[in-house]
Design a protein around this motif. Structure first.
Motif, PDB file in Angstrom:
ATOM      1  N   GLU A  79       6.671 -14.978  -2.325  1.00 52.65           N
ATOM      2  CA  GLU A  79       5.325 -14.429  -2.248  1.00 52.65           C
ATOM      3  C   GLU A  79       5.288 -13.168  -3.092  1.00 52.65           C
ATOM      4  OE1 GLU A  79       4.483 -13.694   1.866  1.00 52.65           O
ATOM      5  OE2 GLU A  79       3.761 -15.717   2.181  1.00 52.65           O
ATOM      6  N   THR A  81       2.902  -9.672  -4.442  1.00 53.04           N
ATOM      7  CA  THR A  81       1.796  -8.775  -4.104  1.00 53.04           C
ATOM      8  C   THR A  81       0.649  -9.007  -5.079  1.00 53.04           C
ATOM      9  OG1 THR A  81       2.574  -7.028  -5.570  1.00 53.04           O
ATOM     10  CG2 THR A  81       3.430  -7.013  -3.299  1.00 53.04           C
ATOM     11  N   THR A  82      -0.496  -8.446  -4.755  1.00 52.89           N
ATOM     12  CA  THR A  82      -1.639  -8.573  -5.664  1.00 52.89           C
ATOM     13  C   THR A  82      -1.357  -7.858  -6.983  1.00 52.89           C
ATOM     14  OG1 THR A  82      -2.668  -6.681  -4.574  1.00 52.89           O
ATOM     15  CG2 THR A  82      -3.377  -8.870  -3.866  1.00 52.89           C
ATOM     16  N   GLN A  83      -0.631  -6.740  -6.933  1.00 47.17           N
ATOM     17  CA  GLN A  83      -0.302  -6.014  -8.165  1.00 47.17           C
ATOM     18  C   GLN A  83       0.591  -6.863  -9.062  1.00 47.17           C
ATOM     19  OE1 GLN A  83      -1.550  -3.032  -9.288  1.00 47.17           O
ATOM     20  NE2 GLN A  83      -0.531  -3.656 -11.167  1.00 47.17           N
ATOM     21  N   LYS A  84       1.629  -7.486  -8.469  1.00 45.80           N
ATOM     22  CA  LYS A  84       2.542  -8.328  -9.243  1.00 45.80           C
ATOM     23  C   LYS A  84       1.805  -9.534  -9.818  1.00 45.80           C
ATOM     24  CE  LYS A  84       6.431  -8.180  -9.677  1.00 45.80           C
ATOM     25  NZ  LYS A  84       7.162  -7.536 -10.744  1.00 45.80           N
ATOM     26  N   ARG A  93      -5.950  -5.554 -11.093  1.00 49.02           N
ATOM     27  CA  ARG A  93      -5.829  -5.878  -9.675  1.00 49.02           C
ATOM     28  C   ARG A  93      -7.203  -6.156  -9.062  1.00 49.02           C
ATOM     29  NH1 ARG A  93      -6.130  -3.188  -5.461  1.00 49.02           N
ATOM     30  NH2 ARG A  93      -5.180  -3.756  -3.511  1.00 49.02           N
ATOM     31  N   HIS A 113      -2.725  -6.589   3.920  1.00 47.96           N
ATOM     32  CA  HIS A 113      -2.253  -6.867   2.560  1.00 47.96           C
ATOM     33  C   HIS A 113      -2.353  -8.357   2.235  1.00 47.96           C
ATOM     34  CE1 HIS A 113      -0.720  -2.788   2.274  1.00 47.96           C
ATOM     35  NE2 HIS A 113      -0.183  -2.950   3.472  1.00 47.96           N
ATOM     36  N   ARG A 115      -0.998 -11.619   0.169  1.00 47.99           N
ATOM     37  CA  ARG A 115       0.214 -12.142  -0.454  1.00 47.99           C
ATOM     38  C   ARG A 115      -0.124 -13.493  -1.065  1.00 47.99           C
ATOM     39  NH1 ARG A 115       1.396  -7.662  -0.215  1.00 47.99           N
ATOM     40  NH2 ARG A 115       3.041  -6.679   1.008  1.00 47.99           N
TER      41      ARG A 115
END
Length: 151
Positions: A79, A81-84, A93, A113, A115
């Motif tokens: 999974e 993150t939204t940033q990744k 983002r 958060h 994912r």
């Protein structure tokens, strides 16, 4: 997990080593028939058993490195993150959040958060590339029909 900015292209020396190693490994892989293979690390004389699939993956890594391609391994069920995910897609983002909320990419919420499965990000990325390719072809065909583009 490395960020995309930290993934570097192989140096010329690494490419040269990868070419030599890939050639030797590819030849050895043709002779391997079992599920596991014992290899010896020359410097330490340590012998280790490696699954043949892992050796084939190493061959793929060496081949890509020999071609000068940057390498990063990500487990499929990871999974992000939204940033990744935004970094992978090359967008902001906030734009990614908009895509998630519109249902373009599946996600789960962990607390507050979001994912996203790495595989889902890559599937969306491929879909976008396919659409871009389709649009480019359509533009070229239109230009050709208008006499602006000669094939």
């Amino acid at each position: 997990m490395e960020t995309l900015q930290n993934i570097k292209k192989p140096t010329k020396a690494e490419q040269k080593t990868a070419i030599q190693s890939y050639t030797a490994l590819a030849a050895a892989l043709q002779q391997i028939s079992g599920d596991d293979t014992e290899i010896e690390i020359e410097e330490t004389k340590a012998k280790i058993i490696i699954p043949s699939r892992a050796l084939k993956l190493l061959g793929d890594i060496l081949k890509s490195m020999s071609e000068g391609k940057p390498i990063s391994l990500v487990p499929v069920a990871t999974e992000v993150t939204t940033q990744k995910a935004a970094e992978i897609l090359g967008c902001s983002r906030p734009h990614l959040i908009k895509l998630l909320e519109e249902g373009a990419i599946d996600f789960v919420k962990v607390g507050k958060h979001r994912r996203i499965m790495f595989e889902d990000v890559m599937t969306y990325r491929q879909k976008m590339k396919d659409e871009q390719r389709k649009h480019i072809i359509e533009i070229m065909q239109t230009d050709e029909e208008d006499g602006l583009y000669n094939t």
